[in-house]
Motif scaffolding. Structure first.
Motif, short mmCIF file in Angstrom:
data_model
loop_
_atom_site.label_atom_id
_atom_site.label_comp_id
_atom_site.label_asym_id
_atom_site.label_seq_id
_atom_site.Cartn_x
_atom_site.Cartn_y
_atom_site.Cartn_z
N SER A 39 0.84 -1.19 0.00
CA SER A 39 0.00 0.00 0.00
C SER A 39 0.88 1.25 0.00
CB SER A 39 -0.90 -0.05 1.24
OG SER A 39 -1.49 1.17 1.47
N THR A 99 -6.26 3.43 -4.90
CA THR A 99 -7.29 3.09 -3.90
C THR A 99 -8.07 4.33 -3.48
OG1 THR A 99 -5.79 3.38 -2.00
CG2 THR A 99 -5.90 1.18 -3.00
N THR A 100 -7.58 5.50 -3.95
CA THR A 100 -8.29 6.77 -3.77
C THR A 100 -9.71 6.68 -4.34
OG1 THR A 100 -6.12 7.76 -4.29
CG2 THR A 100 -8.02 9.25 -4.21
N GLY A 155 -11.20 2.78 -1.67
CA GLY A 155 -11.51 3.61 -0.50
C GLY A 155 -13.00 3.95 -0.54
N GLY A 160 -4.61 6.93 -1.80
CA GLY A 160 -3.78 5.74 -1.65
C GLY A 160 -3.61 5.01 -2.96
N SER A 192 1.54 4.44 2.59
CA SER A 192 0.31 5.07 3.06
C SER A 192 0.44 5.34 4.55
CB SER A 192 -0.91 4.21 2.77
OG SER A 192 -0.67 2.87 3.06
N GLU A 248 -4.85 6.88 6.66
CA GLU A 248 -5.33 6.61 5.31
C GLU A 248 -5.55 5.10 5.11
OE1 GLU A 248 -3.99 9.43 5.92
OE2 GLU A 248 -5.40 10.59 4.72
N THR A 260 -9.09 3.30 4.32
CA THR A 260 -9.20 2.50 3.10
C THR A 260 -9.70 1.09 3.43
OG1 THR A 260 -7.41 3.82 2.15
CG2 THR A 260 -7.93 1.74 1.05
#
Ligand SMILES: *Cc1c(COP(=O)(O)O)cnc(C)c1O
Length: 386
Positions: A77, A202-203, A207, A214, A239, A243, A247
């Motif tokens: 991550s 992962t933003t 998430g 991320g 990360s 965060e 996530t």
């Protein structure tokens, strides 16, 4: 409860990496907001924890969860999707190597590869990944070490045959990376089609709540994992604990969110197709989309992203983009709230004037999980301004 490999997706999403806290029994593993860890004697670490850039239990939980959902053995991550991509490329490539990427990859990916990594001697070529002969020709250059695919692509929603490209890449001695941000592991698992590495922002959907940046690198290849793990630690674009924790929380509901995103997008795509203002709807769930059958064969459903072009040109696209009230005009995608984007001057401004440039009469919708009647009503009132 821990997860087992044969469990279903949602069970893994909720339980992988989420063992209750051994000290208190807290059902939700705590947020380890710490940069360092006490040692019981010099070099006597507790469970291997030493320093936050290297390892953190909260990040470990997320990494375990990410790997479990992509059917992989290793997850890493990072602080953003681009940080993940940068670490991956620098871990695996050296000066003189070449990347062949799709000609409509995310603009930031293109910028990273073409404008930053090129200065360290990594060359690139961009091709239409749906044209397998063109891909074969582009990969033939013998220094091609990496092939980079995004499917569905952003924002043109093109579909690439992951298994076919994996074979072409492997025959040429290159590895295949798939950016799975749009589909998510719930809808598509590229490693199962022969990809070597999956990357995510992962933003976005993972998430899922537009509150944590991320990125992730996920693989089952031990050699790749070892190199990426080293760069993650040595370069440090990890990360942050908060965060990672957010996530993980978002990721637990990915399955139910993607079902609703897909259902809402399907309804909106159908509605758009019937509108006279619309030139073309780009959504792989539509039967007349050129990648429809392929998408149906490698995806569980078609996701929440739609692009649409207007017969009224740039002016119409801009007017609709600036007239919605439920859809928020903003960069990014994949959150529970619907977002409206005008790619050529927003997300894809960095590729204006290149072969990746996006048509100026196009808008991109990230369809959220609100009530679909409200979303269609909002588009209807925006269209009425034309
Ligand atoms: C947003 C995005 C990225 C970059 O991720 P960041 O978290 O913004 O750094 C990469 N690929 C795709 C498909 C994206 O949508």
């Amino acid at each position: 409860m821990t997860h087992a490999e044969n469990q279903g997706f949602n069970t893994r999403a909720i339980h992988a990496g989420q063992t209750p806290d051994p000290t208190t029994g807290a059902v939700i593993p705590p947020l380890y907001q710490t940069t360092t860890f006490a040692q019981d004697g010099i070099g006597q670490l507790r469970n291997g924890y030493e320093y936050g850039r290297g390892t953190n239990p909260t990040r470990d939980s997320l990494q375990t969860q990410l790997a479990a959902l992509e059917g992989a053995t290793h997850g890493f991550s990072f602080s953003s999707g681009l940080a993940a991509e940068d670490s991956l490329i620098r871990a695996l490539l050296a000066p003189g190597d070449r990347i062949v990427m799709g000609n409509d990859v995310y603009g930031g990916t293109y910028r990273l590869i073409d404008r930053v990594l090129s200065q360290w001697g990594i060359s690139n070529a961009a091709v239409d990944m749906s044209d397998l002969d063109a891909v074969r020709a582009a990969i033939a250059a013998d220094n091609t070490r990496m092939v980079w695919v995004e499917t569905p692509s952003n924002p043109m929603m093109k579909i690439t045959d992951i298994a076919a490209i994996a074979t072409i890449a492997h025959d040429a001695g290159a590895i295949l990376v798939v950016d799975n941000t749009f589909a998510t592991p719930y809808l598509q698992q590229p490693l199962s089609f022969g990809a070597d590495v999956v990357v995510h922002s992962t933003t976005k959907y993972i998430g899922g709540h537009s509150d944590a940046s991320g990125g992730a690198v996920i693989t089952s290849n031990e050699e790749i994992a070892e190199k990426v793990g080293f760069v993650q630690f040595a370069v440090g674009a990890v990360s942050a604990p908060m965060e990672a924790w957010l996530t993980t929380r978002g990721l637990k509901t990915l399955g139910v969110r993607m079902d609703r995103h897909s259902a809402n997008a399907r309804a909106i795509a159908g509605w758009l197709q019937g509108r006279p203002e619309v030139e073309q709807v780009f959504y792989p769930g539509l039967a007349d989309h050129p990648g429809h059958d392929l998408a149906a064969s490698q995806m569980k459903d078609f996701g929440g992203m739609i692009s649409v072009s207007f017969t009224g040109g740039e002016a119409a696209a801009r007017a609709v983009a600036e007239s919605t009230h439920v859809f928020t005009l903003a960069e990014s995608l994949g959150g529970i709230e619907s977002l409206m984007n005008y790619p050529s001057a927003m997300t894809h401004a960095s590729v204006a004037g290149t072969e990746l440039a996006v048509p100026e009469n196009l808008i991109r919708l990230s369809v959220g999980i609100e009530d679909v009647e409200d979303l269609i009503g909002d588009l209807e009132q925006a269209f009425s301004t034309l």
